[in-house]
Design a protein around this motif. Structure first.
Motif, PDB file in Angstrom:
ATOM      1  N   SER A  65       8.574  11.399   4.171  1.00 31.18           N
ATOM      2  CA  SER A  65       7.876  11.485   2.889  1.00 31.18           C
ATOM      3  C   SER A  65       7.827  10.139   2.157  1.00 31.18           C
ATOM      4  O   SER A  65       6.778   9.737   1.652  1.00 31.18           O
ATOM      5  N   CYS A  66       8.960   9.433   2.109  1.00 29.37           N
ATOM      6  CA  CYS A  66       8.998   8.123   1.447  1.00 29.37           C
ATOM      7  C   CYS A  66       8.542   7.001   2.376  1.00 29.37           C
ATOM      8  O   CYS A  66       8.084   5.957   1.904  1.00 29.37           O
ATOM      9  N   GLY A  67       8.664   7.219   3.672  1.00 30.38           N
ATOM     10  CA  GLY A  67       8.356   6.193   4.663  1.00 30.38           C
ATOM     11  C   GLY A  67       7.004   5.528   4.488  1.00 30.38           C
ATOM     12  O   GLY A  67       6.905   4.291   4.564  1.00 30.38           O
ATOM     13  N   PRO A  68       5.924   6.300   4.251  1.00 28.50           N
ATOM     14  CA  PRO A  68       4.615   5.650   4.070  1.00 28.50           C
ATOM     15  C   PRO A  68       4.605   4.646   2.926  1.00 28.50           C
ATOM     16  O   PRO A  68       3.959   3.592   3.025  1.00 28.50           O
ATOM     17  N   ALA A  69       5.319   4.942   1.832  1.00 24.42           N
ATOM     18  CA  ALA A  69       5.390   3.997   0.708  1.00 24.42           C
ATOM     19  C   ALA A  69       6.191   2.760   1.110  1.00 24.42           C
ATOM     20  O   ALA A  69       5.804   1.624   0.783  1.00 24.42           O
ATOM     21  N   PHE A  70       7.310   2.977   1.825  1.00 24.37           N
ATOM     22  CA  PHE A  70       8.135   1.840   2.253  1.00 24.37           C
ATOM     23  C   PHE A  70       7.345   0.927   3.202  1.00 24.37           C
ATOM     24  O   PHE A  70       7.334  -0.298   3.045  1.00 24.37           O
TER      25      PHE A  70
ATOM     26  N   SER B 253       4.066   0.740   3.647  1.00 26.99           N
ATOM     27  CA  SER B 253       2.894   0.122   3.013  1.00 26.99           C
ATOM     28  C   SER B 253       3.312  -1.066   2.147  1.00 26.99           C
ATOM     29  O   SER B 253       2.583  -2.066   2.040  1.00 26.99           O
ATOM     30  N   TYR B 254       4.500  -0.970   1.539  1.00 28.19           N
ATOM     31  CA  TYR B 254       5.017  -2.100   0.748  1.00 28.19           C
ATOM     32  C   TYR B 254       5.247  -3.311   1.655  1.00 28.19           C
ATOM     33  O   TYR B 254       4.877  -4.444   1.319  1.00 28.19           O
ATOM     34  N   LEU B 255       5.859  -3.068   2.826  1.00 29.73           N
ATOM     35  CA  LEU B 255       6.126  -4.168   3.754  1.00 29.73           C
ATOM     36  C   LEU B 255       4.825  -4.796   4.251  1.00 29.73           C
ATOM     37  O   LEU B 255       4.719  -6.023   4.344  1.00 29.73           O
ATOM     38  N   VAL B 256       3.841  -3.955   4.559  1.00 35.26           N
ATOM     39  CA  VAL B 256       2.554  -4.484   5.031  1.00 35.26           C
ATOM     40  C   VAL B 256       1.861  -5.272   3.919  1.00 35.26           C
ATOM     41  O   VAL B 256       1.238  -6.308   4.168  1.00 35.26           O
TER      42      VAL B 256
ATOM     43  N   ARG C 201       3.342  -6.969   1.581  1.00 37.67           N
ATOM     44  CA  ARG C 201       4.016  -8.276   1.520  1.00 37.67           C
ATOM     45  C   ARG C 201       3.578  -9.164   2.693  1.00 37.67           C
ATOM     46  O   ARG C 201       3.469 -10.383   2.565  1.00 37.67           O
ATOM     47  N   PHE C 202       3.373  -8.547   3.838  1.00 31.28           N
ATOM     48  CA  PHE C 202       2.887  -9.240   5.042  1.00 31.28           C
ATOM     49  C   PHE C 202       1.518  -9.873   4.753  1.00 31.28           C
ATOM     50  O   PHE C 202       1.276 -11.051   5.039  1.00 31.28           O
ATOM     51  N   ILE C 203       0.646  -9.106   4.122  1.00 35.10           N
ATOM     52  CA  ILE C 203      -0.690  -9.583   3.756  1.00 35.10           C
ATOM     53  C   ILE C 203      -0.602 -10.711   2.731  1.00 35.10           C
ATOM     54  O   ILE C 203      -1.254 -11.756   2.863  1.00 35.10           O
ATOM     55  N   ASP C 204       0.216 -10.504   1.705  1.00 27.85           N
ATOM     56  CA  ASP C 204       0.355 -11.514   0.654  1.00 27.85           C
ATOM     57  C   ASP C 204       0.845 -12.845   1.220  1.00 27.85           C
ATOM     58  O   ASP C 204       0.352 -13.919   0.840  1.00 27.85           O
ATOM     59  N   ALA C 205       1.816 -12.755   2.150  1.00 25.99           N
ATOM     60  CA  ALA C 205       2.359 -13.983   2.742  1.00 25.99           C
ATOM     61  C   ALA C 205       1.299 -14.698   3.579  1.00 25.99           C
ATOM     62  O   ALA C 205       1.211 -15.942   3.563  1.00 25.99           O
TER      63      ALA C 205
END
Length: 273
Positions: free
Chosen positions: A170-175, A177-180, A182-186
């Motif tokens: 349930s929380c995994g998609p939010a976790f 998507s946050y990492l991705v 940050r990946f995009i921002d970097a």
């Protein structure tokens, strides 16, 4: 089978939309209500066959499966209000993780279950976590499994792993998507790629990764091994990840469990169980 929903917030709405679009339930067999009735009426604008009612007791009386989609501390007072209108043949389903099936069974006279959905169910995919109450008949279990098979892979879990399983499903998609994100921002900060380009590429990469895993050709470790050429670029990137991640996910589970324990303590004070 007639289905009632009390609460049309994010997850309640996702379940309603998914059941209808997957043909698990006809809109004419669904009755919904919400504390702010305008939110329920907006759903009816999209699915005209849905019944909207303000009377929660009448909703219970007229339906066989009742979904309780409200906040954890709102469940106990709601159940006390509904108990006189619940029959033994009713199937009451809570979607809230801190409230246990035995607590609900201690309060109401009907069959009970807890199903923790995921936002991925909106794509008729992912897992839904199922815990059946002792009062749940085999027929009721089959009805619940059939309903959720239309929109997910139902996985039955014990109460002991509720938080860990919910963190993943349930929380995994939010976790993730946050990492991705940050990946995009970097990528945008460190290179000449535009954000629009990085978003498109990252999105398609995730879709492709999901399909690749779905085929069963590779496990997660095997994927890393296949992409990572000795002495190559991927290996250097993985070294940076190893250095940065360290115990990050351990801390994620620690924080979510601390909050879960806090919620459970507050719920116990209400249910006295």
């Amino acid at each position: 089978m007639k289905i009632g929903f009390i609460g049309t917030g994010n997850m309640g709405t996702i379940l309603i939309e998914s059941f209808i679009e997957s043909n698990a339930a006809d809109p004419s067999h669904i009755t919904i209500t919400n504390r702010t009735i305008e939110k329920a009426l907006k759903l009816k604008e999209r699915f005209s066959g849905i019944h909207v009612i303000e009377d929660q007791e009448k909703l219970v009386q007229d339906n066989e499966i009742i979904f309780i989609c409200v906040k954890p501390l709102d469940i106990y007072p709601l159940l006390k209000k509904l108990t006189p209108h619940l029959r033994k043949d009713h199937i009451l389903i809570s979607i809230t993780s801190p409230v246990q099936t035995d607590q609900i069974e201690h309060t109401v006279p009907c069959q009970t279950a807890r199903v923790i959905p995921s936002i991925t169910n909106r794509a008729l995919a992912g897992v839904s976590l199922v815990t059946f109450g002792k009062s749940c008949s085999e027929a009721a279990k089959a009805d619940i499994q059939t309903l959720f098979t239309h929109i997910s892979k139902p996985v039955e879990i014990s109460s002991g792993i509720t938080r860990a399983a919910s963190d993943i499903v349930s929380c995994g998609p939010a976790f993730m998507s946050y990492l991705v994100q940050r990946f995009i921002d970097a990528a945008v900060e460190e290179t000449d790629i535009t954000k629009e380009e990085a978003v498109i590429m990252s999105t398609e990469m995730l879709v492709g990764l999901g399909k690749l895993l779905e085929t069963g050709h590779y496990t997660l470790p095997a994927l890393q091994e296949k992409v990572c050429v000795k002495g190559g670029v991927t290996g250097e990137g993985l070294k940076a990840l190893e250095s940065g991640v360290q115990d990050m996910f351990n801390r994620v589970f620690q924080r979510t469990h601390d909050k879960y324990d806090e919620d459970i303590s507050l719920v116990k004070k209400q249910f006295h169980v």
